[in-house]
Scaffold this active site. Structure first.
Site, PDB file in Angstrom:
ATOM      1  N   ASP A  18       0.864  -1.175   0.000  1.00 40.61           N
ATOM      2  CA  ASP A  18       0.000   0.000   0.000  1.00 40.61           C
ATOM      3  C   ASP A  18       0.901   1.226   0.000  1.00 40.61           C
ATOM      4  OD1 ASP A  18      -1.804   2.175   0.799  1.00 40.61           O
ATOM      5  OD2 ASP A  18      -3.218   0.587   1.329  1.00 40.61           O
ATOM      6  N   CYS A  29      -7.833  -2.436  -3.255  1.00 39.45           N
ATOM      7  CA  CYS A  29      -7.464  -1.028  -3.382  1.00 39.45           C
ATOM      8  C   CYS A  29      -8.469  -0.281  -4.252  1.00 39.45           C
ATOM      9  CB  CYS A  29      -6.053  -0.903  -3.964  1.00 39.45           C
ATOM     10  SG  CYS A  29      -5.790  -1.823  -5.490  1.00 39.45           S
ATOM     11  N   ARG A  33     -12.403  -3.514  -7.486  1.00 37.80           N
ATOM     12  CA  ARG A  33     -12.904  -2.809  -8.660  1.00 37.80           C
ATOM     13  C   ARG A  33     -12.425  -3.529  -9.914  1.00 37.80           C
ATOM     14  NH1 ARG A  33     -16.040  -1.116  -5.745  1.00 37.80           N
ATOM     15  NH2 ARG A  33     -16.604   1.032  -5.205  1.00 37.80           N
ATOM     16  N   ASP A  59     -15.376 -10.769  -8.146  1.00 37.15           N
ATOM     17  CA  ASP A  59     -16.691 -10.286  -7.724  1.00 37.15           C
ATOM     18  C   ASP A  59     -17.012  -8.979  -8.432  1.00 37.15           C
ATOM     19  OD1 ASP A  59     -19.065 -10.495  -6.059  1.00 37.15           O
ATOM     20  OD2 ASP A  59     -18.271  -8.798  -4.905  1.00 37.15           O
ATOM     21  N   GLU A  79     -19.028  -4.312 -15.983  1.00 37.14           N
ATOM     22  CA  GLU A  79     -20.167  -4.858 -15.241  1.00 37.14           C
ATOM     23  C   GLU A  79     -21.404  -3.984 -15.253  1.00 37.14           C
ATOM     24  OE1 GLU A  79     -20.004  -3.720 -10.634  1.00 37.14           O
ATOM     25  OE2 GLU A  79     -18.281  -4.926 -11.224  1.00 37.14           O
ATOM     26  N   HIS A  94     -20.827  -8.936  -7.937  1.00 36.40           N
ATOM     27  CA  HIS A  94     -20.603  -7.801  -7.035  1.00 36.40           C
ATOM     28  C   HIS A  94     -21.462  -7.933  -5.776  1.00 36.40           C
ATOM     29  CE1 HIS A  94     -18.970  -3.446  -7.256  1.00 36.40           C
ATOM     30  NE2 HIS A  94     -19.122  -3.796  -5.986  1.00 36.40           N
TER      31      HIS A  94
END
Length: 342
Positions: A186, A218, A247, A271, A276, A308
């Site tokens: 990170d 992230c 994302r 997911d 999407e 999602h």
């Protein structure tokens, strides 16, 4: 277009239009709405074509696949909208610069049961690893063969977590409970939590080259767009497992297909998906999906895709609703709102 309004007895209440409404949104928001807010639900996704539905409303409430580009924001401003409530943490679909220029105030829900997404991440991980989805279908047909169902112990494996916000930290806690060696990357290191949970920070390249499992947690920014691509995936261990519950744009989807075919990626769970917005949260089971890339991904036996749903727990929905309504009230009362996007 279907709409439903929850009426209040307050004179001149704050009016809120909720887009992309599902039954669970209506239930959670209706249970949390305060008496001074008149809330109207629209099933339609917010686009330039549907923005006119917000005429006469003080505020709108949107979700991850609603469009908040400059054209949509300009239209919203012209019809009197003052506030934009995001019932999600991410805001990559929002043109924040345009929002500021137009004088629209926007707030999000920065945290809503990070454990919900973390637990879904691990559910996907374990389903892939132990072939639970395949075993389920086999045993329903009376096939109890173990051939092709072999997994591996998570204990002792290296799990790389990219992004150590609340969800990444919750995932790290769970993986430490499995006895995994957890490393993280990170740009903004939280060394206090790293020590408390028991993981260590590394450079991104080190994480990619040494992890048996890579899990993405992230935000999507210009810097993180297609973070996983042909070049970065080529540095990973052969047969690596990749999990993305963050994302869709964090990964180059075509690269995933290429590396699944070559065997460089051994297991993949998504997911989220780059394209999407036209598919997820709707039932397309009676139609032919035109997205050839998604259909190709679904054809791999070592790929699991969910729509999602990582956030989708009762606790998370309640927190999203409470925070969303509180954000609107803080704006209306002219009070400081720490969830405002600036």
């Amino acid at each position: 277009m279907k709409a439903a309004t929850i009426k209040t007895k307050i004179i001149n209440p704050i009016t809120l239009a909720v887009f992309s409404t599902k039954s669970y949104d209506k239930s959670s928001l209706s249970s949390s709405v305060t008496d001074n807010i008149a809330i109207t639900f629209f099933e339609s996704r917010l686009t330039l074509d549907t923005a006119k539905l917000a005429a006469g409303f003080d505020a709108i409430c949107v979700f991850v696949n609603d469009e908040l580009n400059r054209d949509v924001l300009t239209e919203l401003k012209s019809i009197g909208v003052k506030y934009i409530m995001l019932r999600c943490a991410g805001f990559n679909n929002l043109d924040l610069a345009a929002c500021k220029e137009l004088g629209l105030r926007c707030a999000r829900v920065p945290s809503y049961s990070p454990e919900a997404v973390a637990e879904h991440t691990v559910a996907l991980m374990m389903t892939l690893n132990r072939r639970v989805h395949k075993a389920y279908n086999r045993t329903k047909e009376g096939n109890f063969s173990l051939s092709g169902l072999m997994g591996f112990n998570i204990y002792g494996k290296t799990v790389g977590i990219i992004g150590t916000g609340n969800i990444g930290l919750a995932t790290a806690r769970i993986m430490k409970g499995f006895g995994a060696h957890v490393i993280s990357y990170d740009p903004f290191e939280n060394n206090q939590m790293a020590e408390s949970i028991g993981f260590e920070y590394t450079e991104l390249n080190t994480l990619l080259t040494t992890s048996d499992i890579v899990s993405l947690h992230c935000p999507l920014t210009k810097e993180s767009h297609h973070l996983l691509n042909d070049d970065s995936i080529s540095t990973m261990k052969t047969g690596v497992m990749i999990i993305n519950t963050s994302r869709g744009g964090l990964v180059d989807t075509q690269s995933l297909i290429t590396n699944l075919k070559s065997g460089q990626i051994g297991n993949l769970a998504l997911d989220v998906y780059e394209q999407e917005s036209e598919l997820f949260f709707e039932d397309h089971s009676s139609s032919i999906i035109q997205d050839d890339v998604l259909q190709r991904l679904l054809s791999f036996p070592n790929v699991i895709i969910t729509g999602h749903q990582g956030f989708f727990t009762a606790e998370a929905l309640e927190q999203i609703a409470v925070t969303t309504i509180n954000n609107l009230n803080l704006f209306a009362e002219g009070k400081l709102n720490n969830n405002e996007l600036k």
